[in-house]
Design a protein around this motif. Structure first.
Motif: not given
Length: 198
Positions: A7-21, A36-40, A44-51
């Motif tokens: 997951i190409h999430a941020h332009s600096d390092f990731v400080t924390d993450f949490d999956f929704a309960p 903060v970014r919210i990702w779907d 069926d599994g991650v087969s390609d990079n997500i951005s």
């Protein structure tokens, strides 16, 4: 590792993450890039990079913690420098701000019923907050040293576990009654290691 998807999430390092309960495929990430970014994630599994994120919340300071509310869908707490905020992520709308910390917030934790938050702070205080009232309802001294401390609400009880260092840099764990934070129920001293207890 060449074929590992990312997951190409941020332009600096990731400080924390949490999956929704309530949704194993919904992920929140916080970063030193003040977002903060919210990702779907694909069911069926991650087969390609997500951005491409579903939503982006932008802050003025580095984000330290992200934590989904355990009961209410779409409600996310975050800490950034001296402030704890609560967002409704569907309309990307800030609902509450709790700015009563005198220094950097080091951790946050929801009560299991989603009604209250507890925080530990570099000012050596532990605070219980009611986001609906945007207020601190309890505040007391935590661990004696400014080095990293953590607070974790123990389920749906009126107790919390905190970790930190005493004035001699001894690592310690404390169990506290959140109705009276001043006197820990029990303190366990461990060792003088420099590593923070998580």
């Amino acid at each position: 590792l060449a074929n590992t998807t990312k997951i190409h999430a941020h332009s600096d390092f990731v400080t924390d993450f949490d999956f929704a309960p309530w949704d194993d495929y919904l992920l929140a990430t916080g970063s030193a890039d003040s977002t903060v970014r919210i990702w779907d994630l694909p069911k069926d599994g991650v087969s390609d990079n997500i951005s491409t994120a579903r939503a982006t919340l932008t802050e003025s300071k580095r984000v330290e913690s992200v934590l989904w509310n355990p009961i209410t869908e779409g409600v996310l707490a975050l800490s950034t420098f001296k402030t704890v905020k609560v967002y409704d992520v569907s309309p990307e709308q800030e609902k509450f701000t709790l700015p009563d910390h005198a220094d950097q917030v080091q951790s946050i934790s929801w009560k299991a019923d989603g009604s209250l938050l507890i925080s530990s702070c570099k000012d050596k205080k532990i605070r219980v907050m009611d986001p609906r009232a945007s207020s601190v309802v309890q505040e007391a001294n935590g661990h004696d040293h400014i080095k990293d401390s953590r607070a974790l609400w123990l389920g749906n009880t009126d107790q919390a576990l905190t970790t930190g260092f005493d004035s001699m840099r001894m690592r310690e764990v404390a169990v506290r009654d959140v109705r009276n934070l001043r006197e820990p129920l029990k303190i366990l001293q461990l060792d003088t290691s420099t590593g923070s207890l998580m």
